[in-house]
Scaffold this motif. Structure first.
Motif, mmCIF file in Angstrom:
data_model
loop_
_atom_site.group_PDB
_atom_site.id
_atom_site.type_symbol
_atom_site.label_atom_id
_atom_site.label_comp_id
_atom_site.label_asym_id
_atom_site.label_seq_id
_atom_site.Cartn_x
_atom_site.Cartn_y
_atom_site.Cartn_z
ATOM 1 N N LEU A 145 0.852 -1.182 0.000
ATOM 2 C CA LEU A 145 0.000 0.000 0.000
ATOM 3 C C LEU A 145 0.888 1.232 0.000
ATOM 4 N N PRO A 146 0.374 2.369 -0.446
ATOM 5 C CA PRO A 146 1.155 3.609 -0.341
ATOM 6 C C PRO A 146 1.495 3.907 1.126
ATOM 7 N N ALA A 147 2.613 4.587 1.338
ATOM 8 C CA ALA A 147 3.105 4.850 2.697
ATOM 9 C C ALA A 147 2.065 5.581 3.553
ATOM 10 N N ALA A 148 1.373 6.542 2.973
ATOM 11 C CA ALA A 148 0.359 7.283 3.741
ATOM 12 C C ALA A 148 -0.786 6.369 4.180
ATOM 13 N N VAL A 149 -1.169 5.433 3.331
ATOM 14 C CA VAL A 149 -2.243 4.494 3.667
ATOM 15 C C VAL A 149 -1.768 3.543 4.765
ATOM 16 N N ILE A 150 -0.526 3.105 4.680
ATOM 17 C CA ILE A 150 0.032 2.219 5.712
ATOM 18 C C ILE A 150 0.036 2.924 7.066
ATOM 19 N N ARG A 151 0.468 4.189 7.089
ATOM 20 C CA ARG A 151 0.473 4.952 8.346
ATOM 21 C C ARG A 151 -0.943 5.099 8.899
ATOM 22 N N ALA A 152 -1.876 5.500 8.039
ATOM 23 C CA ALA A 152 -3.259 5.711 8.482
ATOM 24 C C ALA A 152 -3.902 4.403 8.933
ATOM 25 N N THR A 153 -3.589 3.311 8.250
ATOM 26 C CA THR A 153 -4.120 2.008 8.638
ATOM 27 C C THR A 153 -3.559 1.583 9.994
ATOM 28 N N GLY A 154 -2.281 1.795 10.200
ATOM 29 C CA GLY A 154 -1.669 1.473 11.492
ATOM 30 C C GLY A 154 -2.265 2.296 12.627
ATOM 31 N N ASP A 155 -2.469 3.589 12.379
ATOM 32 C CA ASP A 155 -3.081 4.450 13.394
ATOM 33 C C ASP A 155 -4.506 3.982 13.715
ATOM 34 N N PHE A 156 -5.231 3.608 12.687
ATOM 35 C CA PHE A 156 -6.605 3.132 12.868
ATOM 36 C C PHE A 156 -6.614 1.819 13.650
ATOM 37 N N ASP A 157 -5.705 0.910 13.322
ATOM 38 C CA ASP A 157 -5.603 -0.361 14.052
ATOM 39 C C ASP A 157 -5.295 -0.124 15.534
ATOM 40 N N ARG A 158 -4.364 0.798 15.809
ATOM 41 C CA ARG A 158 -4.039 1.111 17.201
ATOM 42 C C ARG A 158 -5.241 1.724 17.922
ATOM 43 N N ALA A 159 -5.998 2.565 17.223
ATOM 44 C CA ALA A 159 -7.195 3.164 17.831
ATOM 45 C C ALA A 159 -8.236 2.089 18.146
ATOM 46 N N ILE A 160 -8.359 1.089 17.273
ATOM 47 C CA ILE A 160 -9.283 -0.022 17.546
ATOM 48 C C ILE A 160 -8.827 -0.770 18.788
ATOM 49 N N GLU A 161 -7.538 -1.050 18.887
ATOM 50 C CA GLU A 161 -7.008 -1.771 20.047
ATOM 51 C C GLU A 161 -7.209 -0.976 21.334
ATOM 52 N N GLU A 162 -6.945 0.330 21.288
ATOM 53 C CA GLU A 162 -7.114 1.164 22.479
ATOM 54 C C GLU A 162 -8.583 1.239 22.889
ATOM 55 N N PHE A 163 -9.467 1.328 21.914
ATOM 56 C CA PHE A 163 -10.899 1.328 22.228
ATOM 57 C C PHE A 163 -11.274 0.002 22.878
ATOM 58 N N ALA A 164 -10.770 -1.098 22.331
ATOM 59 C CA ALA A 164 -11.091 -2.410 22.882
ATOM 60 C C ALA A 164 -10.602 -2.549 24.327
ATOM 61 N N LEU A 165 -9.440 -1.998 24.629
ATOM 62 C CA LEU A 165 -8.927 -2.061 26.008
ATOM 63 C C LEU A 165 -9.819 -1.288 26.964
ATOM 64 N N VAL A 166 -10.230 -0.086 26.548
ATOM 65 C CA VAL A 166 -11.122 0.709 27.394
ATOM 66 C C VAL A 166 -12.483 0.013 27.519
ATOM 67 N N ALA A 167 -12.952 -0.551 26.421
ATOM 68 C CA ALA A 167 -14.237 -1.255 26.441
ATOM 69 C C ALA A 167 -14.175 -2.448 27.396
ATOM 70 N N ARG A 168 -13.072 -3.160 27.361
ATOM 71 C CA ARG A 168 -12.930 -4.314 28.261
ATOM 72 C C ARG A 168 -13.002 -3.875 29.718
ATOM 73 N N LYS A 169 -12.396 -2.743 30.000
ATOM 74 C CA LYS A 169 -12.407 -2.230 31.375
ATOM 75 C C LYS A 169 -13.830 -1.912 31.840
ATOM 76 N N HIS A 170 -14.660 -1.440 30.925
ATOM 77 C CA HIS A 170 -16.010 -1.007 31.299
ATOM 78 C C HIS A 170 -17.085 -2.063 31.050
ATOM 79 N N THR A 171 -16.701 -3.236 30.592
ATOM 80 C CA THR A 171 -17.706 -4.265 30.321
ATOM 81 C C THR A 171 -17.454 -5.568 31.063
ATOM 82 N N SER A 172 -16.342 -5.673 31.777
ATOM 83 C CA SER A 172 -16.091 -6.939 32.475
ATOM 84 C C SER A 172 -16.272 -6.798 33.967
#
Length: 172
Positions: A145-172
């Protein structure tokens, strides 16, 4: 006779204690059930939000690959335009689901979870802006993928992971 009266008194006291204890415990049980239901609903909303985000991410990447192939490849595949339209429709469906789940999260809270959902939506928008990004060398290679897409995809993946961690804290 005294024994029969004693047994009746003991039975009456035990019955009264049982009813009193039941009356005191019942609100606690109802409150615990209400909290469990709220946590389950929040977990379902978070899971739906994450699933929609992952689908949106995949469709954006598919859109980018299809768009680059159509624009840059010498051997562009017939039907890429139709495929691009299908990916776009699927992407906007996933995005609409994200908005719906986001609204439900805003409505039910907690604020920390809502803030993390905002970050995830912002990262999704940044990736969305990259859907028509072309390769820097103007040569199509599906493996990269183009470098900008790779960066944006990585940032989005990290945001999903961070959301999941916060969600786990508030749902378990």
């Amino acid at each position: 006779m005294l024994t029969a009266i004693s047994a009746a008194v003991i039975a009456a006291v035990a019955s009264l204690a049982g009813v009193t204890l039941g009356a005191l415990v019942e609100p606690l049980k109802l409150n615990a059930a209400r909290r469990a239901k709220l946590r389950q609903e929040r977990a379902d909303r978070c899971a739906g939000f994450i699933e929609a985000a992952v689908r949106a991410r995949q469709h954006i990447v598919d859109l980018n690959v299809t768009h680059r192939r159509r624009e840059l490849a010498e051997d562009a595949i017939e039907g890429d335009a139709e495929r691009e339209v299908a990916y776009e429709e699927a992407y906007y469906t996933a995005r609409a689901q994200m908005r719906s789940f986001y609204g439900l999260l805003v409505m039910s809270g907690p604020d920390e979870l809502v803030e993390q959902a905002k970050v995830l939506r912002r990262k999704e928008m940044e990736l969305h802006e990259m859907r028509r990004e072309l390769d820097a060398d103007r040569k199509f290679d599906q493996r990269y993928l183009p470098a900008a897409v790779i960066r944006a995809t990585g940032d989005f993946d990290r945001a999903i992971e961070e959301f999941a961690l916060v969600a786990r804290k508030h749902t378990s």
